[in-house]
Design a protein around this motif. Structure first.
Motif, PDB file in Angstrom:
ATOM      1  N   ALA A   9     -32.679  46.566  27.416  1.00 59.34           N
ATOM      2  CA  ALA A   9     -31.228  46.562  27.226  1.00 59.34           C
ATOM      3  C   ALA A   9     -30.810  47.576  26.169  1.00 59.34           C
ATOM      4  N   LEU A  10     -31.600  47.698  25.102  1.00 59.64           N
ATOM      5  CA  LEU A  10     -31.282  48.678  24.065  1.00 59.64           C
ATOM      6  C   LEU A  10     -31.506  50.092  24.573  1.00 59.64           C
ATOM      7  N   LYS A  11     -32.619  50.321  25.269  1.00 60.50           N
ATOM      8  CA  LYS A  11     -32.890  51.668  25.776  1.00 60.50           C
ATOM      9  C   LYS A  11     -31.845  52.108  26.797  1.00 60.50           C
ATOM     10  N   LYS A  12     -31.373  51.164  27.631  1.00 56.87           N
ATOM     11  CA  LYS A  12     -30.348  51.493  28.626  1.00 56.87           C
ATOM     12  C   LYS A  12     -28.938  51.422  28.049  1.00 56.87           C
ATOM     13  N   SER A  13     -28.832  50.994  26.800  1.00 58.53           N
ATOM     14  CA  SER A  13     -27.538  50.858  26.111  1.00 58.53           C
ATOM     15  C   SER A  13     -26.576  49.982  26.902  1.00 58.53           C
ATOM     16  N   LEU A  14     -27.072  48.842  27.373  1.00 59.93           N
ATOM     17  CA  LEU A  14     -26.228  47.904  28.110  1.00 59.93           C
ATOM     18  C   LEU A  14     -25.302  47.173  27.137  1.00 59.93           C
ATOM     19  N   ASN A  15     -24.073  47.000  27.554  1.00 58.74           N
ATOM     20  CA  ASN A  15     -23.069  46.447  26.644  1.00 58.74           C
ATOM     21  C   ASN A  15     -23.127  44.926  26.509  1.00 58.74           C
ATOM     22  N   VAL A  16     -23.213  44.238  27.645  1.00 60.19           N
ATOM     23  CA  VAL A  16     -23.144  42.779  27.589  1.00 60.19           C
ATOM     24  C   VAL A  16     -24.313  42.184  26.808  1.00 60.19           C
ATOM     25  N   PRO A  17     -25.569  42.613  27.016  1.00 62.34           N
ATOM     26  CA  PRO A  17     -26.662  42.056  26.205  1.00 62.34           C
ATOM     27  C   PRO A  17     -26.480  42.290  24.699  1.00 62.34           C
ATOM     28  N   ALA A  18     -25.957  43.481  24.329  1.00 57.05           N
ATOM     29  CA  ALA A  18     -25.735  43.753  22.904  1.00 57.05           C
ATOM     30  C   ALA A  18     -24.716  42.781  22.325  1.00 57.05           C
ATOM     31  N   ILE A  19     -23.647  42.519  23.077  1.00 58.14           N
ATOM     32  CA  ILE A  19     -22.639  41.570  22.603  1.00 58.14           C
ATOM     33  C   ILE A  19     -23.189  40.148  22.615  1.00 58.14           C
ATOM     34  N   GLN A  20     -24.088  39.849  23.562  1.00 61.29           N
ATOM     35  CA  GLN A  20     -24.742  38.538  23.583  1.00 61.29           C
ATOM     36  C   GLN A  20     -25.513  38.307  22.279  1.00 61.29           C
ATOM     37  N   VAL A  21     -26.239  39.343  21.810  1.00 64.40           N
ATOM     38  CA  VAL A  21     -26.992  39.224  20.559  1.00 64.40           C
ATOM     39  C   VAL A  21     -26.033  39.159  19.372  1.00 64.40           C
ATOM     40  N   LEU A  22     -25.002  40.024  19.368  1.00 63.10           N
ATOM     41  CA  LEU A  22     -24.038  40.019  18.266  1.00 63.10           C
ATOM     42  C   LEU A  22     -23.320  38.673  18.177  1.00 63.10           C
ATOM     43  N   ASN A  23     -23.015  38.085  19.333  1.00 69.63           N
ATOM     44  CA  ASN A  23     -22.355  36.780  19.350  1.00 69.63           C
ATOM     45  C   ASN A  23     -23.254  35.708  18.725  1.00 69.63           C
ATOM     46  N   SER A  24     -24.557  35.870  18.917  1.00 67.85           N
ATOM     47  CA  SER A  24     -25.489  34.888  18.376  1.00 67.85           C
ATOM     48  C   SER A  24     -25.651  35.032  16.861  1.00 67.85           C
ATOM     49  N   ILE A  25     -25.798  36.293  16.384  1.00 70.84           N
ATOM     50  CA  ILE A  25     -25.964  36.487  14.937  1.00 70.84           C
ATOM     51  C   ILE A  25     -24.626  36.396  14.207  1.00 70.84           C
ATOM     52  N   THR A  26     -23.536  36.506  14.939  1.00 73.56           N
ATOM     53  CA  THR A  26     -22.122  36.469  14.529  1.00 73.56           C
ATOM     54  C   THR A  26     -21.675  37.815  13.951  1.00 73.56           C
ATOM     55  N   PRO A  27     -20.475  38.247  14.344  1.00 71.01           N
ATOM     56  CA  PRO A  27     -19.924  39.495  13.797  1.00 71.01           C
ATOM     57  C   PRO A  27     -19.783  39.456  12.284  1.00 71.01           C
ATOM     58  N   GLU A  28     -19.488  38.274  11.729  1.00 69.09           N
ATOM     59  CA  GLU A  28     -19.321  38.160  10.284  1.00 69.09           C
ATOM     60  C   GLU A  28     -20.626  38.463   9.550  1.00 69.09           C
ATOM     61  N   ALA A  29     -21.749  37.948  10.077  1.00 68.12           N
ATOM     62  CA  ALA A  29     -23.045  38.216   9.447  1.00 68.12           C
ATOM     63  C   ALA A  29     -23.403  39.699   9.541  1.00 68.12           C
ATOM     64  N   PHE A  30     -23.102  40.318  10.673  1.00 68.13           N
ATOM     65  CA  PHE A  30     -23.364  41.750  10.862  1.00 68.13           C
ATOM     66  C   PHE A  30     -22.526  42.562   9.876  1.00 68.13           C
ATOM     67  N   ASP A  31     -21.249  42.231   9.774  1.00 60.14           N
ATOM     68  CA  ASP A  31     -20.346  42.915   8.857  1.00 60.14           C
ATOM     69  C   ASP A  31     -20.827  42.783   7.413  1.00 60.14           C
ATOM     70  N   THR A  32     -21.238  41.577   7.050  1.00 57.96           N
ATOM     71  CA  THR A  32     -21.700  41.327   5.685  1.00 57.96           C
ATOM     72  C   THR A  32     -22.931  42.151   5.355  1.00 57.96           C
ATOM     73  N   ARG A  33     -23.869  42.219   6.304  1.00 56.60           N
ATOM     74  CA  ARG A  33     -25.089  42.992   6.057  1.00 56.60           C
ATOM     75  C   ARG A  33     -24.767  44.476   5.849  1.00 56.60           C
ATOM     76  N   LEU A  34     -23.843  45.006   6.650  1.00 53.32           N
ATOM     77  CA  LEU A  34     -23.469  46.411   6.490  1.00 53.32           C
ATOM     78  C   LEU A  34     -22.790  46.648   5.147  1.00 53.32           C
ATOM     79  N   LYS A  35     -21.915  45.742   4.755  1.00 52.72           N
ATOM     80  CA  LYS A  35     -21.227  45.902   3.466  1.00 52.72           C
ATOM     81  C   LYS A  35     -22.201  45.824   2.305  1.00 52.72           C
ATOM     82  N   GLU A  36     -23.178  44.932   2.396  1.00 46.50           N
ATOM     83  CA  GLU A  36     -24.178  44.819   1.333  1.00 46.50           C
ATOM     84  C   GLU A  36     -25.000  46.102   1.213  1.00 46.50           C
TER      85      GLU A  36
END
Length: 719
Positions: free
Chosen positions: A392-419
């Protein structure tokens, strides 16, 4: 003390007071003019001192402020010996030199020598005057004023910065940079001797126009130094035999937008040395100049090259051509805030690895899915069903990436980038950020991707040399950053000529919504290369992709770089674990009857989470998620053991790709149905072998594969 002595003392004191009063009155009536009335200029140099871009002062003069300590000691010695041996002893004028000059004038009827000290020369430079008796008297008065107000070293510094060297070049630092592409501190003896004599007649002695005369006058200085026993006879003979060697100017400003930025950031710095590699910057500028003709009208490009070890910027191209107004060449697209498209996906997967949500072969669902009100689509509007995280990453598929982001939560992703001090521009954390629903710059993306070769740690990039150790901030763990690097480095390069230097490159492309921004960022163990292509005014370029516009440029830039000197080793904590599909857990933890397919996955410390549902929760049994199973039943898709759907598909090309005939001549064709005979068609005409001859076609071209009554077509574009 007797009366006579007291009277003498009173007369002396009165005379001194009178002189001081006269000087004070003269200073008030005729004050010193401003020393640098038009201000200094600024030069931005490469890491070896060569000029990238030079900015003139208010009068267009190039003068780079320097100090005595920043100039070659030999130059200072030669200058004082040749021009003013008693500089540190006289009060600004040398009466014996003036008397000698006056005598020579009277005998010869013309000026033979001016009798000027260095202080008097500074006086003439800050206030030019006619060469008359009155002019000379005014010059003497200014010299006295200079000595009154300034120390000898300050006056010498003025000369070093004001001496004329021909054209619009003033000061020894500017002369050294323009003539020899080096700082004044690094002048050799021959170069120093030439710069001692050049201010006497800058136009007549210019070494680029009058090399023979310039060499003769340089040698005059060297022989004078020999006569003073500053140089030995043997060394003098060797030096005087040498020709004059001048640096060859590139003919154009390099890294002009970076130079403009640094001039604004450091207004008090007049010589700004960067980390930029001059030769690499020149090759990059030439590469983008050649590329310009292949790009659509009004399209620009930007590129960064980073040395991963120090974080130094080796090349910085903010626009494809600074002077091309049609391509908005004045806009620095390295710093511009744009939509990053799919370029954030690797870090979504990386955080998923770190949180134990997925491993590299976790089963994800590429099916039509609504995440609340958000319904992501793949770029080609197609879905392939069950897919591994790495695929999914190599093919840059959108839905699987959002499936993973939904699981880790956008807030956690945002926080990690800000840190990690990665700056994204959006109002609120949401799932759309994962597909480019935010703003960032090429600079920030280069920082992020460099972390994949730096054990997952982010640190600032440098364009100014720094001797201090930089603070690092974790973006991903060492284990997950290596796993992401491993996945991205297994992606085949786009159809292009074979690279001149083979290296392991983890790379990702991105295309923003509306086809406005096209990205390609690559990381090797030693280098990071980041490329943006698009129109600075944000008008779309329909039909193009990051893979077709930006990736070829990125790989061409990698070809300009030296070979990598080391590899990234698999860190402790990464384990190769046998797992089962569809459950996703380790083989050892799965009942044999439920292990339909076995795979080897990279895991962190052997953790094998079960398969994710689209909702973000784990599947509680070793089976396909209900939504995925139902969608595949409707599509009549059966997932094969190699994770390729049984539905007919052409491998290696896809709709929307662009190919250039000067980069590739042919493509071998194949499908995912390896055991079935295939009939091939190009523009719906049969071809007799499975080779797509690029040179026979131009423009929009349809490639079709048929097995029995089932056919599939991909439409590509040939230039």
């Amino acid at each position: 003390m007797n009366l006579h002595h007291k009277r003498i003392s009173a007369v002396v004191l009165s005379t001194a007071v009178l002189m001081l009063l006269c000087i004070a009155v003269l200073n008030a009536v005729c004050p010193l003019p401003k020393i640098y009335k038009d201000g200094p200029s600024t030069v931005v140099t490469s890491n070896d001192g060569r000029i990238l871009r030079s900015f003139g002062n208010a009068k267009g003069v190039h003068r780079y402020q320097t100090a005595v300590s920043n100039v070659s000691p030999f130059y200072i010695t030669a200058l004082l010996d040749y021009e003013d041996r008693y500089f540190y002893y006289h009060p600004g004028i040398n009466i014996f030199s003036l008397l000698r000059a006056g005598y020579q004038w009277a005998i010869n009827g013309k000026i033979i020598s001016g009798g000027s000290t260095i202080t008097m020369q500074v006086a003439r430079l800050i206030e030019p005057h006619p060469r008359t008796i009155l002019g000379k008297l005014r010059q003497i008065w200014r010299a006295v004023q200079l000595e009154w107000y300034f120390s000898k070293n300050e006056i010498l510094t003025m000369y070093l910065n004001l001496a004329p060297f021909g054209g619009n070049i003033e000061g020894v630092e500017a002369a050294a940079r323009h003539l020899f592409s080096k700082p004044a501190k690094s002048l050799n003896k021959n170069e120093a001797a030439l710069l001692v004599i050049l201010p006497q007649k800058p136009s007549a002695y210019r070494p680029d126009r009058h090399p023979t005369l310039a060499k003769k006058m340089r040698n005059k200085v060297l022989r004078r130094l020999n006569a003073r026993r500053i140089l030995s006879t043997q060394e003098t003979n060797l030096l005087t035999d040498e020709d004059i060697f001048l640096a060859q100017p590139s003919g154009k400003a390099l890294a002009p937008l970076l130079s403009r930025l640094l001039k604004h950031q450091f207004p008090e710095h007049h010589v700004i040395q960067t980390t930029v590699d001059y030769d690499l910057q020149l090759r990059l500028a030439n590469l983008l100049s050649r590329t310009a003709g292949k790009l659509p009208p009004k399209t620009s490009a930007a590129a960064l090259v980073i040395n991963n070890k120090q974080g130094n910027v080796l090349a910085y191209q903010g626009a494809i051509d600074f002077f091309d107004a049609d391509r908005f060449g004045h806009v620095d697209m390295v710093r511009a805030i744009r939509s990053p498209g799919s370029t954030l996906k690797p870090f979504i997967y990386g955080l998923g690895f770190d949180q134990g949500v997925i491993h590299t072969e976790s089963l994800l669902s590429d099916i039509p899915t609504a995440f609340g009100n958000y319904k992501p689509q793949n770029l080609n509007r197609r879905f392939i069903g069950a897919v591994s995280a790495s695929t999914a990453l190599k093919k840059s598929l959108n839905v699987p990436a959002i499936q993973v982001l939904n699981s880790i939560t956008p807030e956690a992703f945002d926080t990690r980038l800000k840190e990690a001090r990665i700056h994204l521009r959006h109002k609120k954390s949401n799932l759309s950020v994962g597909l480019g629903g935010t703003g960032t710059s090429l600079w920030e993306l280069a920082k992020m991707y460099r972390s994949l070769a730096a054990t997952g740690n982010v640190s600032d990039l440098h364009v100014i040399p720094s001797s201090t150790e930089q603070a690092t901030r974790p973006l991903l763990s060492e284990q997950s950053s290596w796993m992401v690097f491993s996945i991205l480095s297994s992606i085949s390069a786009p159809d292009r000529i074979i690279p001149s230097t083979r290296r392991k490159i983890a790379w990702k492309t991105g295309t923003s919504y509306g086809y406005r921004d096209f990205w390609s960022i690559g990381v090797s163990p030693d280098y990071t290369v980041a490329v943006w292509v698009g129109r600075p005014d944000a008008t779309p370029l329909i039909g193009f992709l990051g893979a077709t516009l930006a990736a070829p440029i990125m790989f061409d830039i990698f070809d300009l770089l030296p070979r990598d000197t080391h590899n990234l080793r698999m860190p402790d904590g990464v384990e190769k674990t046998r797992i089962c599909w569809p459950g996703g857990r380790a083989f050892s933890a799965t009942a044999p009857s439920l292990c339909q397919t076995q795979k080897y996955a990279y895991t962190i410390r052997g953790i094998t989470p079960p398969t994710l549902q689209s909702s973000g929760y784990f599947v509680t049994t070793d089976s396909l998620p209900d939504s995925l199973r139902e969608w595949q039943r409707q599509q009549q898709i059966v997932t094969a053991h190699d994770n390729a759907p049984s539905k007919l598909a052409i491998i290696g090309i896809r709709t929307g790709q662009h190919y250039f005939q000067d980069q590739i001549t042919s493509i071998s064709l194949s499908t995912n149905q390896h055991s079935q005979p295939v009939k091939w068609y190009v523009n719906y005409a049969p071809i007799h072998n499975a080779t797509f001859d690029i040179n026979k076609y131009l423009g929009e071209t349809a490639v079709t594969a048929c097995i029995k009554d089932t056919c599939v077509t991909e439409t590509v574009y040939i230039h």
